[in-house]
Structures are given as C-alpha cells and as structure tokens.
Write a protein that holds these residues in place. Structure first.
Motif, PDB file in Angstrom:
ATOM      1  N   LEU A 151       4.219 -12.803  18.273  1.00  0.00           N
ATOM      2  CA  LEU A 151       3.660 -12.136  19.457  1.00  0.00           C
ATOM      3  C   LEU A 151       2.370 -11.395  19.137  1.00  0.00           C
ATOM      4  O   LEU A 151       1.806 -10.738  20.021  1.00  0.00           O
ATOM      5  CB  LEU A 151       4.688 -11.159  20.026  1.00  0.00           C
ATOM      6  N   GLN A 152       1.907 -11.445  17.932  1.00  0.00           N
ATOM      7  CA  GLN A 152       0.679 -10.740  17.550  1.00  0.00           C
ATOM      8  C   GLN A 152      -0.554 -11.639  17.777  1.00  0.00           C
ATOM      9  O   GLN A 152      -0.456 -12.870  17.589  1.00  0.00           O
ATOM     10  CB  GLN A 152       0.763 -10.336  16.072  1.00  0.00           C
ATOM     11  N   PRO A 153      -1.693 -11.044  18.158  1.00  0.00           N
ATOM     12  CA  PRO A 153      -1.857  -9.625  18.519  1.00  0.00           C
ATOM     13  C   PRO A 153      -1.405  -9.369  19.947  1.00  0.00           C
ATOM     14  O   PRO A 153      -1.729 -10.127  20.860  1.00  0.00           O
ATOM     15  CB  PRO A 153      -3.354  -9.390  18.344  1.00  0.00           C
ATOM     16  N   GLY A 154      -0.600  -8.339  20.097  1.00  0.00           N
ATOM     17  CA  GLY A 154      -0.081  -8.009  21.418  1.00  0.00           C
ATOM     18  C   GLY A 154       0.403  -6.581  21.430  1.00  0.00           C
ATOM     19  O   GLY A 154       0.490  -5.912  20.389  1.00  0.00           O
ATOM     20  N   LEU A 155       0.741  -6.091  22.625  1.00  0.00           N
ATOM     21  CA  LEU A 155       1.146  -4.701  22.796  1.00  0.00           C
ATOM     22  C   LEU A 155       2.515  -4.631  23.471  1.00  0.00           C
ATOM     23  O   LEU A 155       2.792  -5.411  24.393  1.00  0.00           O
ATOM     24  CB  LEU A 155       0.119  -3.945  23.631  1.00  0.00           C
ATOM     25  N   ALA A 156       3.333  -3.694  23.018  1.00  0.00           N
ATOM     26  CA  ALA A 156       4.625  -3.410  23.649  1.00  0.00           C
ATOM     27  C   ALA A 156       4.495  -2.113  24.420  1.00  0.00           C
ATOM     28  O   ALA A 156       4.121  -1.073  23.853  1.00  0.00           O
ATOM     29  CB  ALA A 156       5.721  -3.305  22.586  1.00  0.00           C
ATOM     30  N   LEU A 157       4.777  -2.161  25.721  1.00  0.00           N
ATOM     31  CA  LEU A 157       4.662  -0.972  26.571  1.00  0.00           C
ATOM     32  C   LEU A 157       6.007  -0.262  26.724  1.00  0.00           C
ATOM     33  O   LEU A 157       6.092   0.711  27.487  1.00  0.00           O
ATOM     34  CB  LEU A 157       4.124  -1.369  27.950  1.00  0.00           C
ATOM     35  N   GLY A 158       7.002  -0.732  26.033  1.00  0.00           N
ATOM     36  CA  GLY A 158       8.335  -0.124  26.052  1.00  0.00           C
ATOM     37  C   GLY A 158       9.307  -1.014  25.318  1.00  0.00           C
ATOM     38  O   GLY A 158       9.128  -2.243  25.298  1.00  0.00           O
ATOM     39  N   THR A 159      10.322  -0.423  24.708  1.00  0.00           N
ATOM     40  CA  THR A 159      11.302  -1.167  23.916  1.00  0.00           C
ATOM     41  C   THR A 159      12.687  -0.879  24.460  1.00  0.00           C
ATOM     42  O   THR A 159      13.054   0.292  24.668  1.00  0.00           O
ATOM     43  CB  THR A 159      11.237  -0.749  22.425  1.00  0.00           C
ATOM     44  N   TYR A 160      13.511  -1.958  24.647  1.00  0.00           N
ATOM     45  CA  TYR A 160      14.794  -1.805  25.330  1.00  0.00           C
ATOM     46  C   TYR A 160      15.854  -2.677  24.655  1.00  0.00           C
ATOM     47  O   TYR A 160      15.549  -3.706  24.050  1.00  0.00           O
ATOM     48  CB  TYR A 160      14.647  -2.163  26.818  1.00  0.00           C
ATOM     49  N   SER A 161      17.101  -2.264  24.823  1.00  0.00           N
ATOM     50  CA  SER A 161      18.205  -3.002  24.196  1.00  0.00           C
ATOM     51  C   SER A 161      18.721  -4.136  25.069  1.00  0.00           C
ATOM     52  O   SER A 161      19.440  -5.009  24.587  1.00  0.00           O
ATOM     53  CB  SER A 161      19.358  -2.044  23.866  1.00  0.00           C
ATOM     54  N   THR A 162      18.350  -4.131  26.356  1.00  0.00           N
ATOM     55  CA  THR A 162      18.784  -5.203  27.256  1.00  0.00           C
ATOM     56  C   THR A 162      17.598  -5.708  28.075  1.00  0.00           C
ATOM     57  O   THR A 162      16.617  -4.973  28.325  1.00  0.00           O
ATOM     58  CB  THR A 162      19.888  -4.725  28.221  1.00  0.00           C
ATOM     59  N   GLU A 163      17.707  -6.921  28.514  1.00  0.00           N
ATOM     60  CA  GLU A 163      16.660  -7.504  29.348  1.00  0.00           C
ATOM     61  C   GLU A 163      16.573  -6.786  30.693  1.00  0.00           C
ATOM     62  O   GLU A 163      15.477  -6.562  31.234  1.00  0.00           O
ATOM     63  CB  GLU A 163      16.933  -8.988  29.553  1.00  0.00           C
ATOM     64  N   ALA A 164      17.715  -6.398  31.236  1.00  0.00           N
ATOM     65  CA  ALA A 164      17.718  -5.736  32.536  1.00  0.00           C
ATOM     66  C   ALA A 164      16.952  -4.421  32.484  1.00  0.00           C
ATOM     67  O   ALA A 164      16.188  -4.087  33.419  1.00  0.00           O
ATOM     68  CB  ALA A 164      19.157  -5.498  32.979  1.00  0.00           C
ATOM     69  N   ALA A 165      17.131  -3.665  31.395  1.00  0.00           N
ATOM     70  CA  ALA A 165      16.420  -2.394  31.277  1.00  0.00           C
ATOM     71  C   ALA A 165      14.914  -2.628  31.180  1.00  0.00           C
ATOM     72  O   ALA A 165      14.107  -1.865  31.747  1.00  0.00           O
ATOM     73  CB  ALA A 165      16.929  -1.636  30.055  1.00  0.00           C
ATOM     74  N   ALA A 166      14.541  -3.688  30.469  1.00  0.00           N
ATOM     75  CA  ALA A 166      13.120  -4.011  30.348  1.00  0.00           C
ATOM     76  C   ALA A 166      12.533  -4.420  31.703  1.00  0.00           C
ATOM     77  O   ALA A 166      11.379  -4.060  32.035  1.00  0.00           O
ATOM     78  CB  ALA A 166      12.936  -5.112  29.314  1.00  0.00           C
ATOM     79  N   GLN A 167      13.283  -5.163  32.507  1.00  0.00           N
ATOM     80  CA  GLN A 167      12.797  -5.578  33.834  1.00  0.00           C
ATOM     81  C   GLN A 167      12.583  -4.366  34.730  1.00  0.00           C
ATOM     82  O   GLN A 167      11.607  -4.297  35.506  1.00  0.00           O
ATOM     83  CB  GLN A 167      13.796  -6.552  34.467  1.00  0.00           C
ATOM     84  N   THR A 168      13.473  -3.405  34.678  1.00  0.00           N
ATOM     85  CA  THR A 168      13.318  -2.183  35.479  1.00  0.00           C
ATOM     86  C   THR A 168      12.052  -1.432  35.077  1.00  0.00           C
ATOM     87  O   THR A 168      11.292  -0.943  35.933  1.00  0.00           O
ATOM     88  CB  THR A 168      14.552  -1.283  35.295  1.00  0.00           C
ATOM     89  N   ALA A 169      11.813  -1.352  33.755  1.00  0.00           N
ATOM     90  CA  ALA A 169      10.606  -0.664  33.278  1.00  0.00           C
ATOM     91  C   ALA A 169       9.349  -1.399  33.716  1.00  0.00           C
ATOM     92  O   ALA A 169       8.324  -0.763  34.050  1.00  0.00           O
ATOM     93  CB  ALA A 169      10.653  -0.554  31.752  1.00  0.00           C
ATOM     94  N   LEU A 170       9.393  -2.733  33.739  1.00  0.00           N
ATOM     95  CA  LEU A 170       8.228  -3.522  34.156  1.00  0.00           C
ATOM     96  C   LEU A 170       7.854  -3.219  35.607  1.00  0.00           C
ATOM     97  O   LEU A 170       6.660  -3.081  35.945  1.00  0.00           O
ATOM     98  CB  LEU A 170       8.534  -5.004  33.982  1.00  0.00           C
ATOM     99  N   GLN A 171       8.848  -3.082  36.457  1.00  0.00           N
ATOM    100  CA  GLN A 171       8.572  -2.776  37.865  1.00  0.00           C
ATOM    101  C   GLN A 171       7.912  -1.403  37.999  1.00  0.00           C
ATOM    102  O   GLN A 171       6.971  -1.228  38.792  1.00  0.00           O
ATOM    103  CB  GLN A 171       9.872  -2.832  38.658  1.00  0.00           C
ATOM    104  N   GLU A 172       8.366  -0.453  37.228  1.00  0.00           N
ATOM    105  CA  GLU A 172       7.772   0.885  37.298  1.00  0.00           C
ATOM    106  C   GLU A 172       6.336   0.870  36.806  1.00  0.00           C
ATOM    107  O   GLU A 172       5.451   1.543  37.360  1.00  0.00           O
ATOM    108  CB  GLU A 172       8.608   1.865  36.484  1.00  0.00           C
ATOM    109  N   LEU A 173       6.057   0.098  35.731  1.00  0.00           N
ATOM    110  CA  LEU A 173       4.700   0.006  35.202  1.00  0.00           C
ATOM    111  C   LEU A 173       3.767  -0.683  36.204  1.00  0.00           C
ATOM    112  O   LEU A 173       2.574  -0.345  36.302  1.00  0.00           O
ATOM    113  CB  LEU A 173       4.705  -0.753  33.868  1.00  0.00           C
ATOM    114  N   GLY A 174       4.314  -1.657  36.951  1.00  0.00           N
ATOM    115  CA  GLY A 174       3.512  -2.322  37.980  1.00  0.00           C
ATOM    116  C   GLY A 174       3.053  -1.344  39.039  1.00  0.00           C
ATOM    117  O   GLY A 174       1.914  -1.421  39.535  1.00  0.00           O
ATOM    118  N   ARG A 175       3.903  -0.392  39.395  1.00  0.00           N
ATOM    119  CA  ARG A 175       3.529   0.608  40.385  1.00  0.00           C
ATOM    120  C   ARG A 175       2.480   1.588  39.824  1.00  0.00           C
ATOM    121  O   ARG A 175       1.781   2.262  40.584  1.00  0.00           O
ATOM    122  CB  ARG A 175       4.771   1.367  40.851  1.00  0.00           C
TER     123      ARG A 175
END
Length: 224
Positions: A151-175
């Motif tokens: 995945l390099q070079p790339g950036l992680a905007l948050g780290t999560y233990s489940t895919e569902a938690a990551a999807q929720t964070a993505l929606q918040e970042l979109g806003r």
C-alpha cells in the motif's frame, strides 16, 4: 509307755538335727551337699563365654553416611519467538532430534487480529503524497504512513479492528471534506508462535541452539 514314746521322739529329733547339720559326717552320715561353690565360681561371667572355634559376633557397623546430593546443574529459560506455525513445527522436530522430550518445552501462541484502515493512495509520486498531507492538515485530519509495502506510498486516516468500524469512520471523514479515501485491509490476521524451554542446561543449549537457528532462522534468547 508314753514316757518311752516321748523319749524315743526326743532322741529321734536330736539325731535328725545332728545329721542335718553335718555333725555325723565323721561317722559317714550326713545329707548330700547341694551347693558347689567351685562350680558357681566357674560360671561367673558366663555371658562372656563363647564356644571354641566360633568367631565372636561382630558389633553392628554404623550405617554409612549418605553423601550430600550433588548440586543441581544450573538451568536457564530460553525461547525463540515470532515463529509461524510451520517454523514452530520445524523447531520442535529439531528438539526431538537433539534428545529432548516434549515435557522440556512449551508452545505459546499469540494472534494479531486483522487490521482495517481508511486509506488514501497509492500515490504515483512523492510530490502528490506531500500535497495530500498538506490538504489533510488543513482539514485537521490525522494520518500516518501505511506499514504494508503493498500500500506504499499511502496514508492511513484511521486504524480499526473491523471493517464495519472503518466504514463508519470513512463516512464521518467524508462529511469533513475528505475525498478519494476508501476502506482497505492493511494486515491479515497473524498467528505467532514462541517455543519456550524453561529449564535448559548449558550442555543442552549448546546442543540444540544450532538446530534451532537452522529451523527458525533465529537464535535462542533469554525468556522475557
């Protein structure tokens, strides 16, 4: 008649007394002597007598003193960590080949769960990567460089233990104005095995360490 009888009895008693006391031995009359002082003298100390030709019974010898047990050989706890299941199997096979039994080691397994991130990348150049970092700072969005080489070079905007938690964070970042981000898995679940030898003598260590090095690609180390 009675006087004659009394006289006879008196004479008889006197004669018996004289006989019993040995006063008539000179005439050959007297009781048989039952005591034999000379034999009694010979029997003094009879408990010390033994039969001729027999050896005296030896006195019991004291029990031998048990020597102090030899000091137990010093041991140390050694381990090799961070192994895959296949490597751990190779190590334990090597230990058996070195003469150790399965009671002399223990397997400790740990699991690193899969890791999901909100990801931006891959960037075709360092210049585009730096521009994206500047944009994220202006939006006050935290980020970090990704660890996975794919995945390099790339950036992680948050780290999560489940895919569902990551999807929720993505929606918040979109806003918050973040564009072109997505959810991806940065790391698969990883199982790591340690082989621990809690009581290894120096002689055993010298015997098994080359085999462990060969099987695991790393040496033994002191237990943490």
């Amino acid at each position: 008649m009675l006087r004659l009888f009394a006289l006879v009895m008196l004479l008889a008693n006197a004669g018996y007394f004289a006989w019993s006391q040995g006063h008539l031995r000179t005439l050959g009359w007297g009781p048989v002597e039952q005591r034999e002082p000379e034999r009694l003298a010979q029997q003094m100390g009879a408990d010390k007598l033994r039969l001729e030709g027999t050896a005296p019974t030896p006195a019991p010898s004291p029990a031998p003193t048990t020597p102090a047990a030899a000091a137990t050989e010093a041991t140390t706890c050694q381990a090799v960590a961070g192994l895959s299941p296949a490597q751990a199997t190779a190590v334990t096979t090597a230990l058996v080949g070195a003469g150790l039994d399965d009671k002399q080691w223990a397997l400790d397994e740990s699991v690193l769960p899969e890791r999901w991130i909100v990801y931006v990348g891959k960037f075709p150049s360092a210049d585009l990567l730096n521009r994206k970092k500047t944009e994220l700072r202006s939006l006050r969005v935290e980020f970090r460089d990704v660890n996975a080489p794919a995945l390099q070079p790339g950036l992680a905007l948050g780290t999560y233990s489940t895919e569902a938690a990551a999807q929720t964070a993505l929606q918040e970042l979109g806003r918050s104005g973040v564009r072109s981000a997505k959810v991806t898995k940065e790391r698969e679940e990883q199982r790591s095995v340690s082989v621990r030898l809690p009581a290894l003598t120096e002689a055993e260590r010298a015997r098994v360490e080359p085999l462990v090095q060969q099987a695991a690609g790393k040496p033994l180390a002191a237990c943490p």
